[in-house]
Scaffold this active site. Structure first.
Site, PDB file in Angstrom:
ATOM      1  N   ASP A   1       3.415  -6.432   3.238  1.00  0.00           N
ATOM      2  CA  ASP A   1       3.029  -5.498   4.300  1.00  0.00           C
ATOM      3  C   ASP A   1       3.121  -6.139   5.672  1.00  0.00           C
ATOM      4  O   ASP A   1       2.388  -5.780   6.578  1.00  0.00           O
ATOM      5  CB  ASP A   1       1.598  -5.006   4.034  1.00  0.00           C
ATOM      6  CG  ASP A   1       1.192  -3.865   4.956  1.00  0.00           C
ATOM      7  OD1 ASP A   1       2.084  -3.157   5.456  1.00  0.00           O
ATOM      8  OD2 ASP A   1      -0.021  -3.686   5.175  1.00  0.00           O
TER       9      ASP A   1
ATOM     10  N   ASP B   1       6.193   1.331   6.662  1.00  0.00           N
ATOM     11  CA  ASP B   1       4.885   0.679   6.574  1.00  0.00           C
ATOM     12  C   ASP B   1       4.023   1.546   5.668  1.00  0.00           C
ATOM     13  O   ASP B   1       3.461   2.539   6.105  1.00  0.00           O
ATOM     14  CB  ASP B   1       4.279   0.568   7.975  1.00  0.00           C
ATOM     15  CG  ASP B   1       2.860   0.031   7.968  1.00  0.00           C
ATOM     16  OD1 ASP B   1       2.438  -0.553   6.959  1.00  0.00           O
ATOM     17  OD2 ASP B   1       2.162   0.210   8.982  1.00  0.00           O
TER      18      ASP B   1
ATOM     19  N   HIS C   1       3.380   2.997  13.255  1.00  0.00           N
ATOM     20  CA  HIS C   1       2.310   3.940  13.577  1.00  0.00           C
ATOM     21  C   HIS C   1       2.707   4.896  14.690  1.00  0.00           C
ATOM     22  O   HIS C   1       1.843   5.552  15.276  1.00  0.00           O
ATOM     23  CB  HIS C   1       1.002   3.212  13.950  1.00  0.00           C
ATOM     24  CG  HIS C   1       0.439   2.362  12.859  1.00  0.00           C
ATOM     25  ND1 HIS C   1      -0.745   1.672  12.983  1.00  0.00           N
ATOM     26  CD2 HIS C   1       0.903   2.093  11.615  1.00  0.00           C
ATOM     27  CE1 HIS C   1      -0.997   1.009  11.868  1.00  0.00           C
ATOM     28  NE2 HIS C   1       0.002   1.250  11.025  1.00  0.00           N
TER      29      HIS C   1
ATOM     30  N   ASP D   1       0.030   4.443   1.005  1.00  0.00           N
ATOM     31  CA  ASP D   1      -0.157   5.471   2.029  1.00  0.00           C
ATOM     32  C   ASP D   1       0.625   5.128   3.290  1.00  0.00           C
ATOM     33  O   ASP D   1       1.095   4.004   3.461  1.00  0.00           O
ATOM     34  CB  ASP D   1      -1.637   5.641   2.362  1.00  0.00           C
ATOM     35  CG  ASP D   1      -2.260   4.370   2.924  1.00  0.00           C
ATOM     36  OD1 ASP D   1      -1.974   3.286   2.388  1.00  0.00           O
ATOM     37  OD2 ASP D   1      -3.045   4.450   3.895  1.00  0.00           O
TER      38      ASP D   1
ATOM     39  N   GLU E   1      -4.826   2.239   2.776  1.00  0.00           N
ATOM     40  CA  GLU E   1      -4.909   1.007   3.575  1.00  0.00           C
ATOM     41  C   GLU E   1      -5.057   1.321   5.051  1.00  0.00           C
ATOM     42  O   GLU E   1      -5.784   0.631   5.781  1.00  0.00           O
ATOM     43  CB  GLU E   1      -3.643   0.159   3.338  1.00  0.00           C
ATOM     44  CG  GLU E   1      -3.687  -1.225   3.976  1.00  0.00           C
ATOM     45  CD  GLU E   1      -3.110  -1.273   5.381  1.00  0.00           C
ATOM     46  OE1 GLU E   1      -3.253  -2.325   6.023  1.00  0.00           O
ATOM     47  OE2 GLU E   1      -2.523  -0.266   5.844  1.00  0.00           O
ATOM     48  N   GLU E   2      -4.406   2.379   5.500  1.00  0.00           N
ATOM     49  CA  GLU E   2      -4.278   2.618   6.925  1.00  0.00           C
ATOM     50  C   GLU E   2      -5.544   3.132   7.593  1.00  0.00           C
ATOM     51  O   GLU E   2      -5.735   2.949   8.793  1.00  0.00           O
ATOM     52  CB  GLU E   2      -3.133   3.614   7.191  1.00  0.00           C
ATOM     53  CG  GLU E   2      -1.753   3.126   6.768  1.00  0.00           C
ATOM     54  CD  GLU E   2      -1.206   2.014   7.661  1.00  0.00           C
ATOM     55  OE1 GLU E   2      -1.947   1.559   8.555  1.00  0.00           O
ATOM     56  OE2 GLU E   2      -0.058   1.610   7.455  1.00  0.00           O
TER      57      GLU E   2
ATOM     58  N   HIS F   1       0.841  -1.204   0.000  1.00  0.00           N
ATOM     59  CA  HIS F   1       0.000   0.000   0.000  1.00  0.00           C
ATOM     60  C   HIS F   1       0.872   1.248   0.000  1.00  0.00           C
ATOM     61  O   HIS F   1       1.934   1.291   0.619  1.00  0.00           O
ATOM     62  CB  HIS F   1      -0.993  -0.004   1.162  1.00  0.00           C
ATOM     63  CG  HIS F   1      -0.404   0.050   2.533  1.00  0.00           C
ATOM     64  ND1 HIS F   1      -0.024   1.218   3.159  1.00  0.00           N
ATOM     65  CD2 HIS F   1      -0.145  -0.939   3.428  1.00  0.00           C
ATOM     66  CE1 HIS F   1       0.433   0.958   4.367  1.00  0.00           C
ATOM     67  NE2 HIS F   1       0.391  -0.348   4.562  1.00  0.00           N
TER      68      HIS F   1
END
Length: 486
Positions: free
Chosen positions: A168, A114, A458, A77, A144-145, A75
């Site tokens: 991922d 990520d 994150h 983003d 995705e996030e 992904h």
């Protein structure tokens, strides 16, 4: 080790370019344009679907034209988080990465590995002329996030391959073959503000420095949740003293992150303000001891502040009582022996923000068993509805169930054993992967997920273990060489 020593050089070169491109979730237009231009400039078939997903197709190398088609997927983003005292605009600024021993990390922000490193691996393969492979489709999904809306919006037929390798995952040496489904539950308290009681003294209590982390993959690591800690103190004090009024409560940003910091503002009678400060110091010491293994950098602060109005006391009490009661963390462990003690069901109270008339709460629930996901969401809804809030759960995304007799899993495991002389761990993951949505739209796909080691995703402490990128690269290229023919 410095940046010039990073291997494979071709992968880290692509990653450096990617980190110059702003790509917050739902605002990936610059990244979409970059990928489209990249594919077209290399003379490869490139398409962007109506959702914004990008696919770049590369023909097989000579002699491998009859191999089955492999889809490589990541992904585009990234989670955008930073330290509270760092000035950074995720819509304009480039990520400032640096080498710290064997790790790559960023200056005060999320690194974007990520899943920028997955994108970089794909581009490195697409741009190389010395790799043997059959037909390849490289897919880059958006958003995705914050909801997997890129994968959700992808129509059947966009991808045409036989096998899919999702890039991922965050633990080198682990091959993922299933994932949890997830939903978000939101709650809203509505109120009218009123003047604080005459003679009130306003106090701000703040907490920062928690380690936080991914609300799926890190939920089993017993890390502190800033929201639950702040609410716990307020519940204790409101039970102990009369006249405490809540003015503000703010904590958390993202549905898929354990909140690391936050603050509240309360109005208290003058005659108990010193008691509140003393209780705060005792509470801080107790909590620091409670989380002395996982959260070693907690910072508690309390100071006087200015405010004028407070939340309706009845609503404030119901809100704090609901936060004290609501489930947070692990709810159930998988019973399937093949999933080896994986977290089955969990909930994360992710963010709370107050305005002039509302308290808005965001939480996320995950489960590998969809009926228990529904039950977990219902449990969270019930707590907030009993407290007088409006609560609703999103549609979410499905779990990805392990495929019996997977040929791709067999190839990936065999390749790993051959290259590294040990068995990889084959397991499920409690985080959500787009494979769950792909399995609905493309039921014939045989899928696995693996990737280099990441830690503290994150969060601004996100870091990528540099040596594992070479291992994943070698592993992936060997898998591509050993894909069977049609």
């Amino acid at each position: 080790m410095n940046k010039n020593d990073l291997k494979p050089a071709v992968v880290f070169a692509e990653f450096a370019k990617i980190n110059e491109i702003p790509r917050p979730s739902k605002r990936e237009e610059k990244m979409i344009a970059y990928l489209k231009g990249w594919g077209e400039s290399h003379g490869l078939e490139t398409k962007v679907d109506e959702t914004g997903n990008v696919i770049i197709r590369k023909p097989a190398t000579k002699g491998m034209e009859n191999k089955k088609t492999v889809i490589l997927q990541s992904h585009m983003d990234m989670v955008c988080d930073k330290l509270v005292d760092v000035e950074f605009d995720f819509d304009k600024d480039a990520i400032k990465a640096y080498v710290d021993g064997e790790w790559l990390t960023a200056e005060g922000t999320t690194l974007g590995a990520d899943d920028g490193i997955g994108c970089a691996i794909e581009l490195a393969i697409l741009g190389s002329d010395d790799i043997d492979h059959g037909p390849i489709e490289c897919v880059f999904t958006r958003d995705e996030e914050t909801g997997l809306s890129g994968a959700e919006g992808m129509k059947a037929g966009f991808m045409t391959g036989d096998y899919l390798i999702n890039l991922d995952s965050e633990d080198e040496g682990e091959i993922f073959v299933s994932c949890a489904g997830g939903r978000n539950t939101t709650a809203k308290f509505t109120f009218e503000r009123q003047a604080a009681a005459e003679g009130s003294f306003f106090i701000k209590g703040s907490l920062k420095g928690l380690i936080g982390g991914h609300s799926g993959d890190d939920i089993n690591k017993k890390r502190a949740n800033a929201i639950k800690l702040l609410a716990r103190f307020l519940f204790q004090e409101m039970k102990r003293y009369e006249g405490i009024q809540l003015a503000q409560f703010h904590s958390g940003k993202l549905h898929n992150a354990i909140p690391r910091d936050g603050y509240f503002v309360i109005a208290v009678p003058n005659d108990i303000k010193e008691n509140i400060r003393a209780d705060w110091n005792v509470f801080a010491a107790e909590v620091e001891d409670e989380f002395h293994v996982t959260d070693t950098q907690m910072q508690f602060a309390m100071e006087s502040t200015d405010a004028e109005t407070v939340i309706d006391p009845a609503v404030a009490k119901n809100f704090i009582w609901a936060l004290q009661a609501v489930d947070n963390g692990i709810y159930a462990i998988c019973q399937d022996p093949e999933l080896n003690g994986l977290v089955e069901t969990s909930s994360n109270i992710a963010s709370i923000h107050t305005s002039e008339t509302t308290i808005d709460i965001l939480s996320s629930q995950r489960s590998n068993v969809m009926s228990n996901l529904d039950n977990m969401c219902a449990t969270i809804q019930a707590v907030f509805e009993l407290a007088g809030a409006e609560a609703i759960s999103s549609d979410g995304y499905p779990a990805w169930k392990m495929k019996a007799n997977s040929k791709l899993q067999e190839i990936v495991v065999s390749s790993y054993k051959k290259l590294f002389g040990k068995d990889p761990i084959v397991r499920g993951i409690h985080a959500g992967l787009e494979c769950g949505l792909f399995s609905e739209r493309y039921p014939q796909l045989d899928m696995v997920s693996f990737g280099p080691t990441l830690r503290f995703v994150h969060t601004p402490d996100e870091r990528l273990h540099i040596p594992t990128v070479q291992m994943v690269w070698d592993h992936l290229l060997d898998v591509l060489r050993n894909i069977p023919e049609q």
